[in-house]
Design a protein around this motif. Structure first.
Motif, PDB file in Angstrom:
ATOM      1  N   ILE A  99       0.863  -1.181   0.000  1.00 42.29           N
ATOM      2  CA  ILE A  99       0.000   0.000   0.000  1.00 42.29           C
ATOM      3  C   ILE A  99       0.898   1.229   0.000  1.00 42.29           C
TER       4      ILE A  99
ATOM      5  N   VAL B 188       0.736   5.418  -0.003  1.00 42.67           N
ATOM      6  CA  VAL B 188      -0.108   6.599   0.178  1.00 42.67           C
ATOM      7  C   VAL B 188       0.639   7.827  -0.321  1.00 42.67           C
TER       8      VAL B 188
ATOM      9  N   THR C 224       0.386  11.377  -0.125  1.00 40.36           N
ATOM     10  CA  THR C 224      -0.356  12.382   0.630  1.00 40.36           C
ATOM     11  C   THR C 224      -0.511  13.687  -0.151  1.00 40.36           C
TER      12      THR C 224
ATOM     13  N   TYR D 170      -4.001  10.341  -2.739  1.00 40.96           N
ATOM     14  CA  TYR D 170      -4.318   9.029  -3.286  1.00 40.96           C
ATOM     15  C   TYR D 170      -3.659   7.930  -2.472  1.00 40.96           C
ATOM     16  N   LEU D 171      -4.314   6.795  -2.430  1.00 37.90           N
ATOM     17  CA  LEU D 171      -3.752   5.559  -1.883  1.00 37.90           C
ATOM     18  C   LEU D 171      -3.748   4.534  -3.002  1.00 37.90           C
ATOM     19  N   TYR D 172      -2.611   3.864  -3.197  1.00 38.89           N
ATOM     20  CA  TYR D 172      -2.469   2.845  -4.232  1.00 38.89           C
ATOM     21  C   TYR D 172      -2.213   1.483  -3.601  1.00 38.89           C
TER      22      TYR D 172
ATOM     23  N   ARG E   3      -6.433   2.439  -7.213  1.00 42.84           N
ATOM     24  CA  ARG E   3      -6.234   3.754  -6.611  1.00 42.84           C
ATOM     25  C   ARG E   3      -7.510   4.214  -5.903  1.00 42.84           C
TER      26      ARG E   3
ATOM     27  N   VAL F 122      -8.222   9.722  -0.849  1.00 39.37           N
ATOM     28  CA  VAL F 122      -8.099   9.724   0.610  1.00 39.37           C
ATOM     29  C   VAL F 122      -8.110  11.149   1.154  1.00 39.37           C
TER      30      VAL F 122
ATOM     31  N   LEU G  51      -5.392   3.522   8.745  1.00 38.04           N
ATOM     32  CA  LEU G  51      -6.115   3.731   7.496  1.00 38.04           C
ATOM     33  C   LEU G  51      -7.547   3.365   7.860  1.00 38.04           C
TER      34      LEU G  51
ATOM     35  N   ILE H 157      -5.166   8.345   7.751  1.00 35.00           N
ATOM     36  CA  ILE H 157      -5.570   8.392   6.351  1.00 35.00           C
ATOM     37  C   ILE H 157      -7.002   7.918   6.240  1.00 35.00           C
TER      38      ILE H 157
ATOM     39  N   VAL I 294       3.146  -0.861   4.274  1.00 35.99           N
ATOM     40  CA  VAL I 294       2.516   0.434   3.947  1.00 35.99           C
ATOM     41  C   VAL I 294       3.606   1.475   3.859  1.00 35.99           C
TER      42      VAL I 294
ATOM     43  N   VAL J  69       4.054   5.573   3.310  1.00 37.44           N
ATOM     44  CA  VAL J  69       3.400   6.881   3.231  1.00 37.44           C
ATOM     45  C   VAL J  69       4.441   7.898   2.778  1.00 37.44           C
TER      46      VAL J  69
END
Length: 206
Positions: free
Chosen positions: A71, A73, A75, A79-81, A91, A94, A164, A182, A202, A204
């Motif tokens: 994951i 992010v 910021t 978007y979060l992928y 996608r 967020v 999240l 998020i 994850v 970020v």
């Protein structure tokens, strides 16, 4: 409306390596809070109300050095992928931390909860005394700010206090309003929750 494949610039290649990851940035003092067929636009929109189309869930081309399943992010772009095989990703739009509460770094999903209990940390209660009544925890439900699902981020075996999670404020998607966590639409966090395993990495981005 067709959910098309969106082209993401190859300028994203190596993005994680080029950006500075503040590996120590998961500060506890700032913490707050297989291919699948996606729903039609009509059911998606009716479930969550109006949403800027660019923040609707979709599959896109996404160049990254992160392994499939990771994951990521972004910021800055909200978007979060979820990285997939073949240079693709799912996608999600967020909401991110407001000024002074944003964070970045690496973590893993250490816990998952459906309709999670929300417990504001002491520093948040100090800033917002009206939250003192929830010091023992606010039960999960439609009014809970963590929404329908939460993925708890851990680092070094410890809970970072970042999540999240879903939200009961769909208008916050695309905004910088949270205390560092998020936010995703409830329908999106449910979708992400179902495809995410404990231990999922994850990243970020700053």
């Amino acid at each position: 409306m067709d959910i098309g494949t969106v082209e993401v610039s190859r300028a994203h290649a190596g993005l994680v390596n080029r950006r500075t990851l503040l590996l120590g940035g998961l500060s506890l003092s700032l913490a707050g809070c297989t291919a699948e067929t996606m729903e039609s636009w009509s059911s998606y929109a009716s479930a969550e109300g109006s949403l800027d189309p660019k923040f609707r869930r979709t599959r896109v081309q996404y160049a990254t050095r992160e392994k499939p399943g990771t994951i990521v992010v972004d910021t800055s772009n909200r978007y979060l992928y979820v990285v997939e095989e073949g240079g693709m990703a799912t996608r999600y739009g967020v909401g991110v931390g407001r000024a002074g509460f944003a964070w970045s770094g690496r973590a893993v999903v250490g816990r998952k909860e459906e309709w999670p209990v929300w417990t504001p940390p002491p520093r948040m209660i100090a800033r917002q005394p009206e939250l003192r009544k929830y010091a023992g925890g606010m039960p999960g439900g439609p009014d809970n700010p963590l929404g329908a699902r939460a993925l708890y981020l851990y680092r070094g075996g410890r809970d970072t206090l970042y999540r999240l999670h879903g939200t009961n404020q769909p208008a916050s998607i695309g905004q910088a309003m949270s205390s560092g966590c998020i936010r995703l639409l409830n329908s999106d966090i449910e979708h992400l929750y179902d495809r995410t395993k404990i231990g999922t990495p994850v990243v970020v981005l700053a």
